[in-house]
Design an enzyme around this catalytic site. Structure first.
Site, PDB file in Angstrom:
ATOM      1  N   TYR A 156       0.826  -1.198   0.000  1.00 61.29           N
ATOM      2  CA  TYR A 156       0.000   0.000   0.000  1.00 61.29           C
ATOM      3  C   TYR A 156       0.862   1.250   0.000  1.00 61.29           C
ATOM      4  O   TYR A 156       2.075   1.184   0.194  1.00 61.29           O
ATOM      5  CB  TYR A 156      -0.949   0.004   1.212  1.00 61.29           C
ATOM      6  CG  TYR A 156      -0.290   0.308   2.540  1.00 61.29           C
ATOM      7  CD1 TYR A 156       0.490  -0.639   3.194  1.00 61.29           C
ATOM      8  CD2 TYR A 156      -0.437   1.557   3.145  1.00 61.29           C
ATOM      9  CE1 TYR A 156       1.092  -0.354   4.414  1.00 61.29           C
ATOM     10  CE2 TYR A 156       0.159   1.854   4.364  1.00 61.29           C
ATOM     11  CZ  TYR A 156       0.931   0.890   4.995  1.00 61.29           C
ATOM     12  OH  TYR A 156       1.541   1.180   6.186  1.00 61.29           O
ATOM     13  N   ARG A 216       8.074   4.058  -4.701  1.00 57.64           N
ATOM     14  CA  ARG A 216       8.074   3.094  -3.589  1.00 57.64           C
ATOM     15  C   ARG A 216       6.999   2.034  -3.796  1.00 57.64           C
ATOM     16  O   ARG A 216       7.194   0.862  -3.458  1.00 57.64           O
ATOM     17  CB  ARG A 216       7.883   3.826  -2.254  1.00 57.64           C
ATOM     18  CG  ARG A 216       8.077   2.903  -1.068  1.00 57.64           C
ATOM     19  CD  ARG A 216       8.074   3.649   0.255  1.00 57.64           C
ATOM     20  NE  ARG A 216       6.803   4.304   0.505  1.00 57.64           N
ATOM     21  CZ  ARG A 216       6.575   5.125   1.522  1.00 57.64           C
ATOM     22  NH1 ARG A 216       7.541   5.403   2.381  1.00 57.64           N
ATOM     23  NH2 ARG A 216       5.398   5.679   1.694  1.00 57.64           N
ATOM     24  N   ARG A 241      -8.347 -21.066  -0.547  1.00 56.27           N
ATOM     25  CA  ARG A 241      -7.326 -20.512   0.337  1.00 56.27           C
ATOM     26  C   ARG A 241      -6.131 -21.456   0.424  1.00 56.27           C
ATOM     27  O   ARG A 241      -6.242 -22.567   0.924  1.00 56.27           O
ATOM     28  CB  ARG A 241      -7.889 -20.315   1.753  1.00 56.27           C
ATOM     29  CG  ARG A 241      -6.858 -19.680   2.685  1.00 56.27           C
ATOM     30  CD  ARG A 241      -7.001 -20.133   4.114  1.00 56.27           C
ATOM     31  NE  ARG A 241      -5.935 -19.561   4.940  1.00 56.27           N
ATOM     32  CZ  ARG A 241      -4.833 -20.229   5.296  1.00 56.27           C
ATOM     33  NH1 ARG A 241      -4.638 -21.477   4.926  1.00 56.27           N
ATOM     34  NH2 ARG A 241      -3.920 -19.644   6.045  1.00 56.27           N
ATOM     35  N   HIS A 288      -1.525 -21.238   0.739  1.00 55.96           N
ATOM     36  CA  HIS A 288      -0.404 -20.313   0.920  1.00 55.96           C
ATOM     37  C   HIS A 288       0.217 -19.920  -0.416  1.00 55.96           C
ATOM     38  O   HIS A 288       0.562 -18.779  -0.624  1.00 55.96           O
ATOM     39  CB  HIS A 288       0.664 -20.933   1.835  1.00 55.96           C
ATOM     40  CG  HIS A 288       0.284 -20.897   3.276  1.00 55.96           C
ATOM     41  ND1 HIS A 288      -0.780 -21.601   3.786  1.00 55.96           N
ATOM     42  CD2 HIS A 288       0.809 -20.222   4.319  1.00 55.96           C
ATOM     43  CE1 HIS A 288      -0.891 -21.358   5.069  1.00 55.96           C
ATOM     44  NE2 HIS A 288       0.077 -20.528   5.424  1.00 55.96           N
ATOM     45  N   LYS A 301       6.430  -1.893   1.977  1.00 51.33           N
ATOM     46  CA  LYS A 301       5.242  -1.321   2.628  1.00 51.33           C
ATOM     47  C   LYS A 301       4.081  -2.301   2.478  1.00 51.33           C
ATOM     48  O   LYS A 301       3.144  -2.095   1.679  1.00 51.33           O
ATOM     49  CB  LYS A 301       4.918   0.059   2.014  1.00 51.33           C
ATOM     50  CG  LYS A 301       4.104   0.948   2.925  1.00 51.33           C
ATOM     51  CD  LYS A 301       4.224   2.395   2.497  1.00 51.33           C
ATOM     52  CE  LYS A 301       3.234   3.316   3.198  1.00 51.33           C
ATOM     53  NZ  LYS A 301       3.344   3.383   4.641  1.00 51.33           N
ATOM     54  N   GLU A 322      12.790   2.503  13.863  1.00 51.31           N
ATOM     55  CA  GLU A 322      11.791   3.496  13.423  1.00 51.31           C
ATOM     56  C   GLU A 322      10.607   3.425  14.375  1.00 51.31           C
ATOM     57  O   GLU A 322      10.642   2.697  15.363  1.00 51.31           O
ATOM     58  CB  GLU A 322      11.369   3.216  11.982  1.00 51.31           C
ATOM     59  CG  GLU A 322      10.729   1.856  11.774  1.00 51.31           C
ATOM     60  CD  GLU A 322      10.247   1.616  10.329  1.00 51.31           C
ATOM     61  OE1 GLU A 322      10.093   2.580   9.569  1.00 51.31           O
ATOM     62  OE2 GLU A 322      10.015   0.444   9.996  1.00 51.31           O
ATOM     63  N   LEU A 373      11.178   1.302   6.973  1.00 53.57           N
ATOM     64  CA  LEU A 373      10.534   1.730   5.730  1.00 53.57           C
ATOM     65  C   LEU A 373      11.259   2.992   5.258  1.00 53.57           C
ATOM     66  O   LEU A 373      11.493   3.899   6.064  1.00 53.57           O
ATOM     67  CB  LEU A 373       9.054   2.056   5.986  1.00 53.57           C
ATOM     68  CG  LEU A 373       8.309   2.430   4.706  1.00 53.57           C
ATOM     69  CD1 LEU A 373       7.912   1.168   3.946  1.00 53.57           C
ATOM     70  CD2 LEU A 373       7.085   3.260   5.004  1.00 53.57           C
TER      71      LEU A 373
HETATM   72  N1  PDD Z   1       3.033   5.017   7.529  1.00 59.19           N
HETATM   73  N2  PDD Z   1       7.755   3.711   8.890  1.00 59.19           N
HETATM   74  C1  PDD Z   1       6.606   3.026   8.922  1.00 59.19           C
HETATM   75  C2  PDD Z   1       6.601   1.663   9.546  1.00 59.19           C
HETATM   76  C3  PDD Z   1       5.433   3.579   8.384  1.00 59.19           C
HETATM   77  O1  PDD Z   1       4.286   2.868   8.408  1.00 59.19           O
HETATM   78  C4  PDD Z   1       5.469   4.890   7.838  1.00 59.19           C
HETATM   79  C5  PDD Z   1       4.257   5.553   7.243  1.00 59.19           C
HETATM   80  C6  PDD Z   1       6.695   5.583   7.832  1.00 59.19           C
HETATM   81  C7  PDD Z   1       6.845   6.956   7.224  1.00 59.19           C
HETATM   82  O2  PDD Z   1       6.780   6.912   5.821  1.00 59.19           O
HETATM   83  P1  PDD Z   1       6.252   8.154   4.964  1.00 59.19           P
HETATM   84  O3  PDD Z   1       7.059   9.320   5.381  1.00 59.19           O
HETATM   85  O4  PDD Z   1       6.515   7.757   3.562  1.00 59.19           O
HETATM   86  O5  PDD Z   1       4.798   8.347   5.262  1.00 59.19           O
HETATM   87  C8  PDD Z   1       7.818   4.957   8.353  1.00 59.19           C
HETATM   88  C9  PDD Z   1       1.851   5.448   6.851  1.00 59.19           C
HETATM   89  C10 PDD Z   1       1.575   6.907   6.950  1.00 59.19           C
HETATM   90  C11 PDD Z   1       0.680   4.569   7.250  1.00 59.19           C
HETATM   91  O6  PDD Z   1       0.915   3.378   7.435  1.00 59.19           O
HETATM   92  O7  PDD Z   1      -0.447   5.043   7.339  1.00 59.19           O
END
Ligand code: PDD
Length: 301
Positions: free
Chosen positions: A30, A49, A98, A100, A144, A176, A200
């Site tokens: 996403y 990304r 379903r 894997h 992501k 993070e 991320l």
């Molecule tokens: N999340 N690290 C993680 C684990 C994240 O889920 C996010 C963002 C970030 C920051 O990334 P960016 O600057 O590209 O938004 C870092 C989004 C906002 C979410 O899951 O809703």
């Protein structure tokens, strides 16, 4: 209105099959795009990304970048808010049962947008509180992925404790936040964890790094430990929806006398200026320069 597989429909009329692998396994990726004054902030970086995430899990990108932009523009036009957060999800699609393993399927595409109210600088001056927790996530945090069970558990725990976020550490090294990247400042130098499998690669993180470099601030993409975090002069978290948030309490310990710091203030102001600029003419881009970079350069020239 939301977008689902080729149709714009009311949210309560948007249905997917129980066989969708996004539903069964969280098998998808996403993106979250911030929209300011009806402009997508960091469009190219987010689309790049998304492509990297699809490549990582071997899903063919169902749309070209121009098509994605068209869909995003349409979805934001249904919403009256001038500032929005667009959520875009691509799952592997539906199989006949379903299991894997999977065959090549038609991806499921879902897009929605919600209004956001960016926080004012005044409301941030006293900073926010966070908790810290051991990072037990997998070693592909740079993808992501929609499978966010660990992240949502950390976020929920932070919320229940009245905190803004959970900052994560692995072997005592700060990685993070559960949905954000983390920065610290020590003796006028900014530090953030380097890119790789532990974090991320946040788009906001990237913009902050560019701003810092263009302002000739010292910045290092170097890992730092929990002791450095606790003894930092400033701590911030960044994300597309939270922008750059000063953190003044970590596990109930007060940082920088409970006040947002001067380096945060400079970077925050610069970030706000970037947001308000309308789409930049691509003809002015220098080789290898992203639109955000161009805006930074024009602002500072
Ligand atoms: N999340 N690290 C993680 C684990 C994240 O889920 C996010 C963002 C970030 C920051 O990334 P960016 O600057 O590209 O938004 C870092 C989004 C906002 C979410 O899951 O809703």
């Amino acid at each position: 209105m939301v977008y689902l597989n080729g149709n714009f429909v009311q949210k309560d009329k948007a249905y997917i099959s129980v066989m969708d692998r996004g539903f069964l396994f969280g098998d998808g990726v996403y993106e979250v795009f911030p929209i300011y004054n009806n402009n997508v902030f960091g469009l190219d970086s987010h689309l790049n990304r998304l492509q990297a995430g699809l490549d990582a899990i071997n899903i063919k990108n169902p749309h070209s970048n121009i098509e994605w932009l068209g869909l995003i523009k349409k979805i934001i036009s249904f919403n009256k808010d001038i500032n929005q957060a667009v959520y875009l999800q691509v799952s592997r699609g539906c199989d006949d049962d379903r299991k894997h393993t999977h065959n090549i399927l038609t991806p499921t595409v879902y897009i929605q947008s919600t209004g956001i109210q960016p926080r004012t600088k005044d409301s941030l001056l006293s900073g926010k509180s966070v908790i810290s927790r051991e990072d037990i996530r997998w070693l592909q945090c740079n993808t992501k992925a929609t499978s966010l069970l660990a992240n949502i558990m950390y976020s929920q725990e932070a919320k229940e404790l009245g905190s803004e976020e959970a900052i994560l550490y692995r072997d005592n090294v700060v990685t993070e936040g559960s949905s954000s990247n983390v920065f610290i400042v020590k003796k006028d130098c900014i530090f953030t964890h380097p890119k790789g499998q532990h974090i991320l690669p946040g788009i906001t993180r990237e913009v902050v790094i560019k701003i810092a470099k263009l302002l000739n601030l010292k910045i290092k993409e170097n890992a730092f430990d929990m002791t450095s975090l606790m003894n930092a002069d400033e701590v911030w978290i960044t994300s597309s929806t939270r922008e750059i948030l000063p953190i003044t309490t970590v596990d109930n310990k007060i940082i920088n006398n409970g006040l947002a710091g001067p380096i945060w203030s400079v970077i925050y102001d610069q970030y706000q200026s970037l947001k308000t600029l309308k789409a930049v003419s691509y003809t002015h881009l220098r080789a290898h320069e992203t639109p955000e970079h161009l805006v930074c350069r024009l602002l500072l020239e």
